[in-house]
Enzyme design. Sequence first.
Site, mmCIF file in Angstrom:
data_model
loop_
_atom_site.group_PDB
_atom_site.id
_atom_site.type_symbol
_atom_site.label_atom_id
_atom_site.label_comp_id
_atom_site.label_asym_id
_atom_site.label_seq_id
_atom_site.Cartn_x
_atom_site.Cartn_y
_atom_site.Cartn_z
ATOM 1 N N LYS A 96 -6.105 9.142 11.380
ATOM 2 C CA LYS A 96 -6.328 10.182 10.373
ATOM 3 C C LYS A 96 -7.304 9.679 9.309
ATOM 4 C CE LYS A 96 -4.401 11.278 6.479
ATOM 5 N NZ LYS A 96 -5.506 11.772 5.625
ATOM 6 N N GLY A 122 -4.953 1.697 2.168
ATOM 7 C CA GLY A 122 -4.887 2.637 1.057
ATOM 8 C C GLY A 122 -4.167 2.003 -0.114
ATOM 9 N N GLU A 157 -3.050 -2.724 4.468
ATOM 10 C CA GLU A 157 -4.121 -3.310 3.652
ATOM 11 C C GLU A 157 -4.171 -2.458 2.395
ATOM 12 O OE1 GLU A 157 -6.856 -4.041 1.699
ATOM 13 O OE2 GLU A 157 -8.344 -3.339 3.127
ATOM 14 N N CYS A 180 -11.071 -2.067 -2.600
ATOM 15 C CA CYS A 180 -9.761 -2.644 -2.868
ATOM 16 C C CYS A 180 -9.867 -4.099 -3.299
ATOM 17 C CB CYS A 180 -8.864 -2.518 -1.645
ATOM 18 S SG CYS A 180 -9.694 -3.012 -0.138
ATOM 19 N N GLU A 214 -5.022 -1.073 -10.779
ATOM 20 C CA GLU A 214 -6.254 -0.890 -10.036
ATOM 21 C C GLU A 214 -6.941 0.376 -10.549
ATOM 22 O OE1 GLU A 214 -5.751 -0.193 -5.808
ATOM 23 O OE2 GLU A 214 -7.463 -1.490 -5.400
#
Lengths: 287, 475
Positions: free
Chosen positions: B181, B233, B255, B289, B386
């Site tokens: 997806k 994500g 991850e 990330c 983040e």
Amino acid sequence: MSERISVAKTYKLYIGGAFPRSESGRSYPVTDTKGAFLANAAQGSRKDARDAVAAARKAFPGWSGATAYNRGQVLYRVAEVLEGRREQFVAEVGAAEGVAVKKAQALVDAAIDRWVWYAGWTDKIATVLGASNPVAGPYFSFSVPEPTGVVAVLAPQQSSLLGLISVVAPVVAAGNTAVVVASQDRPLPAVTLSEVLATSDLPGGVVNVLTGRTAEIAPWLASHADVNALDLTGAPEALRADLEQSAAGTVKRVLRTRPSEDFTREPDLSRIRAFVESKTVWHPIGV
Amino acid sequence: MWEYAPAPESRDIANLKPNYRMFVDGQFVEGGGEPLKTVNPGTEEVLAEVSTASTADVDKAVKAARRAYDRVWGRMPGAERAKYIFRIARLIQERARELAVLESLDNGKPIKESRDVDVPTAAAHFFYHAGWADKLAYAGLGPDPRPLGVAGQVIPWNFPLLMAAWKIAPALACGNTVVLKPAETTPLTALVLAEIIQQADLPPGVVNILPGAGDVGAAVVNHPDVNKVAFTGSTEVGKIIQRQLAGANKKITLELGGKAANIVFDDAPLDQAVEGIVNGIFFNQGHVCCAGSRLLVQESVADELLEKLRVRVSTLRVGDPLDKNTDIGAINSREQLAKIHELTASGEAEGAERWTSACPLPDKGFYFAPTVFSNVSQAMRIAREEIFGPVLSVLTFRTPDEAVAKANNTPYGLSAGIWTEKGSRILWAAQKMRAGVVWANTFNRFDPTAPFGGYQESGFGREGGRTGLEAYLDV
């Protein structure tokens, strides 16, 4: 002359290199497989578990930062002391598992040999699991395995010594520190193992051993934010999914091996791989 | 500064179509979900309508993947699988320009990055893993590594094609089939990749691509016939997935997020470090990330470095993602832009000193001028959370030990940067970092041969290299 009365041992917890009773003051009777009383073991509590995690965290920088050669020597020393206590372990394993002397001897021998096997791995893990990465550019890139951190280990419920050593040795050989919950009904060989660890050169806190109710202690370890990984091998079936859910709260690595694992089989590297992280380092190449 | 004439890449190269459909069992078919409109974040115009998957479609796709696994792919000799994967790599290279332009349109990233990083690295991932397909027994994971079955994969919007490559290439090489997806806001290049997979003549069902929102992702990872879940994500969603899969006996790799420290010691080559800092936080609008979002500077060089940094950042050109001169493109979505605004406001409110480049921003589209916060303390949200945008938080340190302590003071552990001319200090600091990737005197380097992934709450499992294969093998 009457026969000499033997001196019975008090079986305690092993936390940070010391042998405290449970802070809860609780103990529980341990019997052999036929129900005869063997000893009272300390019934570890949530507070004991947290103390053990704190001790393991404190020991982590030193143990993970020691040279692999040094860790190998320390672990081999543990095997030497294990060998010296062979007869005691044969008696305890025999009583705990209800097996005949010959079988108990075979189990203890296999356990000692297993410890030696893992002791020899400390300075080979990086060679076998690490890599030089041939990247497409003017960079030197390499990857090294590093210990994950503090590992909570739920020891197998059946195999009181061979199983125990098969799950603890890979964790510490890889440079992690451990909080071990011993087999609930067969904890005595684990306590004796902790006496071996205390009298080898293993720094206090590298391995911490709790006895008591697995279902009571395990959830506190699974949800503890300072635990990095969880070995579910000895987890009660009904509790496994809950423990995994708790572990997700801080993205713990979870080893989901089933308790049916046959510990007499020759091991492989999977238990070491489960508790190492890969670190990749890059540096430019140039004049 | 210099004047630049516009140098836009032609959007015609993207071969943009008004409608895109999901890819199931070798065919492009209409999905049962509510179609989504994907937007060009650089202009806010609708690019295309994309059909999305319903729960029934997810089931169909998993069944197709299972069939393909049982009948064809799982039992195909590795050498044959390899040739299919090599084909994919070549087709990506052949259609590289189209993919790059489409990626910049859909994602907002500057064309120079999609052209020079995303697309070539995606091709490289297929090329690298193709070669593994018939050599898995040499990967050091035991004599008989076997595939896991059907892999359910969910990827983010920051590197849409590249993340698809990171997921699909190793899965296929190891003999698994895939249901993937793509992110809700960036589905297009994954669907062109599906076309490429069709052109490569992969057996139907080996790769299935299902656009949609988070509910489709949840249906994929929770499907009972999926054996392996790979997710890239946020840490927040990663935890939800790990929790949902408790007891399910699916192999998981995650991850997740990061808050990387980029440490500059007083002996660092400052001009070089400035380039690395800029690359570390402004590459891909900071939607990375592993971005170097916390700059840790040794106190004695902090003022000098910050001055150089501001001068350099002032020259960054923010604007049209298709312009070849653009350094920073568009923020991927209105939601993400709002999140960046919210976090930067918190930085000001908590007392950090804000500096924002005076560069002009386009009138339309989602843009955020590069911003540097100084006087940041570890307790501030901009030092802990983040931001996933072009926002740098600067902290200082006095001793190397303090630098290490501050760098590791985070539940994350994805990456770290080290800047110093002293070799022994590089190796010492690299050893001390609790992070999966450490860049010394460089930043943001990626290669299929080099394992990538995090410590702690940045996730587990690795992508790339020999180590990355374990994620897709039963060993």
